[in-house]
Design a protein around this motif. Structure first.
Motif, PDB file in Angstrom:
ATOM      1  N   GLN A 135      27.256  55.148  50.174  1.00  0.00           N
ATOM      2  CA  GLN A 135      28.026  56.372  50.037  1.00  0.00           C
ATOM      3  C   GLN A 135      29.071  56.474  51.147  1.00  0.00           C
ATOM      4  OE1 GLN A 135      24.445  58.756  50.068  1.00  0.00           O
ATOM      5  NE2 GLN A 135      24.774  59.345  47.929  1.00  0.00           N
ATOM      6  N   ARG A 136      30.175  57.103  50.821  1.00  0.00           N
ATOM      7  CA  ARG A 136      31.278  57.219  51.777  1.00  0.00           C
ATOM      8  C   ARG A 136      32.113  58.443  51.432  1.00  0.00           C
ATOM      9  NH1 ARG A 136      34.246  51.679  50.240  1.00  0.00           N
ATOM     10  NH2 ARG A 136      35.781  52.371  51.748  1.00  0.00           N
ATOM     11  N   ARG A 137      32.879  58.899  52.402  1.00  0.00           N
ATOM     12  CA  ARG A 137      33.664  60.116  52.174  1.00  0.00           C
ATOM     13  C   ARG A 137      34.885  59.864  51.295  1.00  0.00           C
ATOM     14  NH1 ARG A 137      32.110  60.982  57.607  1.00  0.00           N
ATOM     15  NH2 ARG A 137      30.890  62.897  57.862  1.00  0.00           N
ATOM     16  N   ASP A 138      35.556  58.738  51.480  1.00  0.00           N
ATOM     17  CA  ASP A 138      36.776  58.503  50.712  1.00  0.00           C
ATOM     18  C   ASP A 138      37.053  57.006  50.610  1.00  0.00           C
ATOM     19  OD1 ASP A 138      37.900  57.687  53.192  1.00  0.00           O
ATOM     20  OD2 ASP A 138      38.521  59.734  53.624  1.00  0.00           O
ATOM     21  N   VAL A 139      38.021  56.692  49.760  1.00  0.00           N
ATOM     22  CA  VAL A 139      38.528  55.330  49.607  1.00  0.00           C
ATOM     23  C   VAL A 139      40.012  55.385  49.931  1.00  0.00           C
ATOM     24  CG1 VAL A 139      38.863  53.404  48.022  1.00  0.00           C
ATOM     25  CG2 VAL A 139      36.845  54.858  47.785  1.00  0.00           C
ATOM     26  N   THR A 140      40.488  54.531  50.819  1.00  0.00           N
ATOM     27  CA  THR A 140      41.870  54.615  51.290  1.00  0.00           C
ATOM     28  C   THR A 140      42.844  54.102  50.232  1.00  0.00           C
ATOM     29  OG1 THR A 140      41.861  52.399  52.274  1.00  0.00           O
ATOM     30  CG2 THR A 140      41.052  54.218  53.639  1.00  0.00           C
ATOM     31  N   PHE A 141      44.097  54.574  50.330  1.00  0.00           N
ATOM     32  CA  PHE A 141      45.145  54.101  49.426  1.00  0.00           C
ATOM     33  C   PHE A 141      45.365  52.601  49.589  1.00  0.00           C
ATOM     34  CE2 PHE A 141      46.433  58.613  49.482  1.00  0.00           C
ATOM     35  CZ  PHE A 141      46.528  58.818  48.111  1.00  0.00           C
ATOM     36  N   LEU A 142      45.233  52.103  50.823  1.00  0.00           N
ATOM     37  CA  LEU A 142      45.411  50.676  51.060  1.00  0.00           C
ATOM     38  C   LEU A 142      44.363  49.868  50.306  1.00  0.00           C
ATOM     39  CD1 LEU A 142      46.868  48.417  52.585  1.00  0.00           C
ATOM     40  CD2 LEU A 142      45.277  48.767  54.493  1.00  0.00           C
ATOM     41  N   GLU A 143      43.127  50.348  50.328  1.00  0.00           N
ATOM     42  CA  GLU A 143      42.060  49.656  49.627  1.00  0.00           C
ATOM     43  C   GLU A 143      42.262  49.704  48.113  1.00  0.00           C
ATOM     44  OE1 GLU A 143      37.170  49.385  49.752  1.00  0.00           O
ATOM     45  OE2 GLU A 143      38.226  51.006  50.786  1.00  0.00           O
ATOM     46  N   ILE A 144      42.728  50.844  47.622  1.00  0.00           N
ATOM     47  CA  ILE A 144      43.008  50.965  46.192  1.00  0.00           C
ATOM     48  C   ILE A 144      44.117  49.997  45.785  1.00  0.00           C
ATOM     49  CG2 ILE A 144      43.956  52.498  44.418  1.00  0.00           C
ATOM     50  CD1 ILE A 144      42.556  54.815  45.848  1.00  0.00           C
ATOM     51  N   GLY A 145      45.215  49.965  46.573  1.00  0.00           N
ATOM     52  CA  GLY A 145      46.323  49.074  46.261  1.00  0.00           C
ATOM     53  C   GLY A 145      45.915  47.614  46.298  1.00  0.00           C
ATOM     54  N   ARG A 146      45.135  47.252  47.304  1.00  0.00           N
ATOM     55  CA  ARG A 146      44.684  45.861  47.410  1.00  0.00           C
ATOM     56  C   ARG A 146      43.790  45.492  46.232  1.00  0.00           C
ATOM     57  NH1 ARG A 146      42.674  46.209  52.060  1.00  0.00           N
ATOM     58  NH2 ARG A 146      40.475  46.490  51.478  1.00  0.00           N
ATOM     59  N   THR A 147      42.950  46.414  45.827  1.00  0.00           N
ATOM     60  CA  THR A 147      42.042  46.145  44.712  1.00  0.00           C
ATOM     61  C   THR A 147      42.810  45.951  43.414  1.00  0.00           C
ATOM     62  OG1 THR A 147      40.295  47.430  45.759  1.00  0.00           O
ATOM     63  CG2 THR A 147      40.107  47.048  43.393  1.00  0.00           C
ATOM     64  N   VAL A 148      43.724  46.878  43.119  1.00  0.00           N
ATOM     65  CA  VAL A 148      44.445  46.846  41.845  1.00  0.00           C
ATOM     66  C   VAL A 148      45.387  45.657  41.758  1.00  0.00           C
ATOM     67  CG1 VAL A 148      46.139  48.083  40.422  1.00  0.00           C
ATOM     68  CG2 VAL A 148      44.247  49.334  41.484  1.00  0.00           C
ATOM     69  N   PHE A 149      46.134  45.368  42.836  1.00  0.00           N
ATOM     70  CA  PHE A 149      47.192  44.367  42.753  1.00  0.00           C
ATOM     71  C   PHE A 149      46.805  43.002  43.305  1.00  0.00           C
ATOM     72  CE2 PHE A 149      49.403  48.446  42.746  1.00  0.00           C
ATOM     73  CZ  PHE A 149      50.091  48.316  41.550  1.00  0.00           C
ATOM     74  N   SER A 150      45.618  42.900  43.862  1.00  0.00           N
ATOM     75  CA  SER A 150      45.157  41.594  44.337  1.00  0.00           C
ATOM     76  C   SER A 150      43.947  41.128  43.534  1.00  0.00           C
ATOM     77  CB  SER A 150      44.810  41.667  45.827  1.00  0.00           C
ATOM     78  OG  SER A 150      44.327  40.422  46.292  1.00  0.00           O
ATOM     79  N   ASP A 151      42.900  41.937  43.527  1.00  0.00           N
ATOM     80  CA  ASP A 151      41.678  41.543  42.834  1.00  0.00           C
ATOM     81  C   ASP A 151      41.802  41.631  41.315  1.00  0.00           C
ATOM     82  OD1 ASP A 151      40.697  41.297  45.375  1.00  0.00           O
ATOM     83  OD2 ASP A 151      39.597  43.187  45.361  1.00  0.00           O
ATOM     84  N   TYR A 152      42.667  42.553  40.839  1.00  0.00           N
ATOM     85  CA  TYR A 152      42.811  42.761  39.388  1.00  0.00           C
ATOM     86  C   TYR A 152      44.274  42.607  38.987  1.00  0.00           C
ATOM     87  CZ  TYR A 152      38.033  44.549  39.514  1.00  0.00           C
ATOM     88  OH  TYR A 152      36.678  44.679  39.683  1.00  0.00           O
ATOM     89  N   ARG A 153      44.893  41.523  39.415  1.00  0.00           N
ATOM     90  CA  ARG A 153      46.329  41.317  39.192  1.00  0.00           C
ATOM     91  C   ARG A 153      46.675  41.251  37.702  1.00  0.00           C
ATOM     92  NH1 ARG A 153      46.569  36.914  41.732  1.00  0.00           N
ATOM     93  NH2 ARG A 153      46.628  37.868  43.783  1.00  0.00           N
ATOM     94  N   ARG A 154      45.876  40.514  36.923  1.00  0.00           N
ATOM     95  CA  ARG A 154      46.150  40.380  35.493  1.00  0.00           C
ATOM     96  C   ARG A 154      46.030  41.732  34.780  1.00  0.00           C
ATOM     97  NH1 ARG A 154      45.348  35.296  32.976  1.00  0.00           N
ATOM     98  NH2 ARG A 154      44.110  36.287  31.322  1.00  0.00           N
ATOM     99  N   ARG A 155      45.072  42.534  35.181  1.00  0.00           N
ATOM    100  CA  ARG A 155      44.907  43.849  34.563  1.00  0.00           C
ATOM    101  C   ARG A 155      46.055  44.780  34.951  1.00  0.00           C
ATOM    102  NH1 ARG A 155      38.304  44.911  34.844  1.00  0.00           N
ATOM    103  NH2 ARG A 155      37.728  42.851  34.024  1.00  0.00           N
ATOM    104  N   ALA A 156      46.591  44.610  36.164  1.00  0.00           N
ATOM    105  CA  ALA A 156      47.744  45.409  36.580  1.00  0.00           C
ATOM    106  C   ALA A 156      48.968  45.063  35.730  1.00  0.00           C
ATOM    107  CB  ALA A 156      48.039  45.175  38.061  1.00  0.00           C
ATOM    108  N   VAL A 157      49.167  43.778  35.462  1.00  0.00           N
ATOM    109  CA  VAL A 157      50.276  43.346  34.600  1.00  0.00           C
ATOM    110  C   VAL A 157      50.104  43.928  33.199  1.00  0.00           C
ATOM    111  CG1 VAL A 157      51.351  41.345  33.472  1.00  0.00           C
ATOM    112  CG2 VAL A 157      50.729  41.233  35.892  1.00  0.00           C
ATOM    113  N   LEU A 158      48.877  43.915  32.709  1.00  0.00           N
ATOM    114  CA  LEU A 158      48.579  44.482  31.394  1.00  0.00           C
ATOM    115  C   LEU A 158      48.940  45.967  31.353  1.00  0.00           C
ATOM    116  CD1 LEU A 158      47.212  44.465  28.570  1.00  0.00           C
ATOM    117  CD2 LEU A 158      45.037  44.908  29.759  1.00  0.00           C
ATOM    118  N   GLY A 159      48.457  46.738  32.327  1.00  0.00           N
ATOM    119  CA  GLY A 159      48.727  48.166  32.352  1.00  0.00           C
ATOM    120  C   GLY A 159      50.213  48.474  32.434  1.00  0.00           C
TER     121      GLY A 159
END
Length: 379
Positions: A135-159
């Motif tokens: 559990q944690r208080r929040d998720v940073t914008f940097l972590e969200i951006g890294r996740t979406v555009f690095s770990d899920y690059r193909r899904r980002a292109v799809l969206g």
């Protein structure tokens, strides 16, 4: 313009809130159809609004500077009604659990389970598995951006592709809608509301009738096919329009056919970006891709199509149709290659949560509470 900006600001946030709530509170086997129908219900409001405009803009009934204000005022009244409706929408149990509000999450899930068991008259099946999170208080914008555009690059292109395609197709048709009818078919300005009501109804019927197939046939087939079919139908409409084979009525019928499929495809764009990224990034992902699509199709689209439809030349309007159709077809081909088979799968199965612990002994980085292991009872 300033007040319209604020209205758009609020509506943009609503898309993230609505789709997040649907995904997290609707069972996996029904998630696709429910999401499409609710997103498509936008067009029921468009039907009502277009019919209302016929009355409100009738200067025999209301002064010219009064009628349009009445339609705006009705929108404000409906927005206030939504505040009452929202009181009955439960908070996301996933969000509560991640933020350390275990008891509240348990209370919501248990109440849903008791209600369903009472309706079915039998106990629910046992949980299929469990997942351990920290559990944690929040998720940073940097972590969200890294996740979406690095770990899920193909899904980002799809969206991105899905949102750009649908935004340009809708602008190609609806932005110059009234101008096309009045310029090429001499339809009185006050009567264009009737035509818009018809195509708005076609927009709603698409998600309503095709929604179930997104859960049964599957996401990849349905997303790609609705995009490609709507694009091809718009190419056909452009060809008939160029030949002078259409009347105001038959052009509207062609648009209905195009938007029947395009509306299901456009609604599936929101469904896609809301379910293929980790749950902690879901609302931000919806908001981000909606904003990109709006910026590309909703800002540059009108600037482009305004010039094409304002000339009064058939060839320029045909070109506007062809641009929207081409981008819709390209987005469909991207979906055929990259779409995720998310039908009837839990959200945690589609994308592993960022807060998922590698093991029970993993140290909680936030330090606010111990690990929680929850069975996958949440839809």
């Amino acid at each position: 313009m300033a007040f319209r900006f604020l209205t758009g600001f609020g509506i943009g946030g609503e898309y993230a809130a609505i789709n997040s709530a649907i995904d997290e509170l609707i069972p996996a086997q029904y998630r696709g159809r429910v999401d499409l129908i609710i997103n498509g219900s936008f067009w029921l409001g468009a039907v009502g609004g277009s019919l209302l405009s016929i009355v409100a803009l009738n200067t025999d009934l209301f002064a010219m500077n009064v009628g349009w204000r009445l339609t705006f005022a009705l929108g404000a009244v409906l927005a206030l009604v939504i505040l009452l409706v929202r009181r009955h929408v439960p908070e996301s149990p996933r969000w509560l659990l991640i933020h350390g509000r275990d008891e509240e999450a348990e209370r919501i899930v248990s109440s849903i389970e008791r209600r369903i068991e009472a309706e079915k008259g039998e106990p629910l099946p046992r949980p299929e598995g469990e997942i351990t999170i920290h559990q944690r208080r929040d998720v940073t914008f940097l972590e969200i951006g890294r996740t979406v555009f690095s770990d899920y690059r193909r899904r980002a292109v799809l969206g991105f592709s899905l949102f750009i395609g649908q935004a340009f197709l809708y602008n190609a048709i609806t932005f110059g809608f009234g101008a096309i009818l009045t310029t090429f078919y001499d339809v009185p300005t006050g009567d264009t509301g009737y035509y818009f009501a018809v195509i708005a109804l076609g927009n709603f019927c698409g998600p309503l009738l095709l929604g179930k197939l997104f859960d049964t046939v599957g996401r990849k087939v349905m997303i790609s096919s609705t995009y490609v079919i709507s694009g091809l139908l718009l190419f056909g409409t452009a060809w008939l329009f160029d030949r002078g084979s259409l009347s105001a009525g038959t052009l509207t019928a062609c648009w209905c056919a195009v938007l029947f499929f395009a509306s299901a495809g456009a609604s599936s764009a929101y469904l896609t970006v809301s379910e293929v990224f980790p749950m902690e990034t879901r609302a931000m992902s919806i908001a981000f891709f909606y904003a990109l699509g709006t910026a590309a199709g909703g800002i540059s689209g009108p600037l482009l199509f305004a010039d094409l439809t304002a000339t009064g030349k058939v060839g320029d309007t045909v070109l506007a149709f062809q641009i929207g159709a081409a981008l819709m077809c390209l987005a469909g081909l991207v979906a055929a290659a990259l779409a995720v088979r998310a039908e009837r799968r839990s959200l945690e199965d589609i994308a592993k949560p960022l807060t998922a612990a590698a093991s029970a002994g993993h140290q909680d980085r936030s330090g606010i509470s111990p690990h929680r292991t929850c069975a996958s009872r949440i839809p």
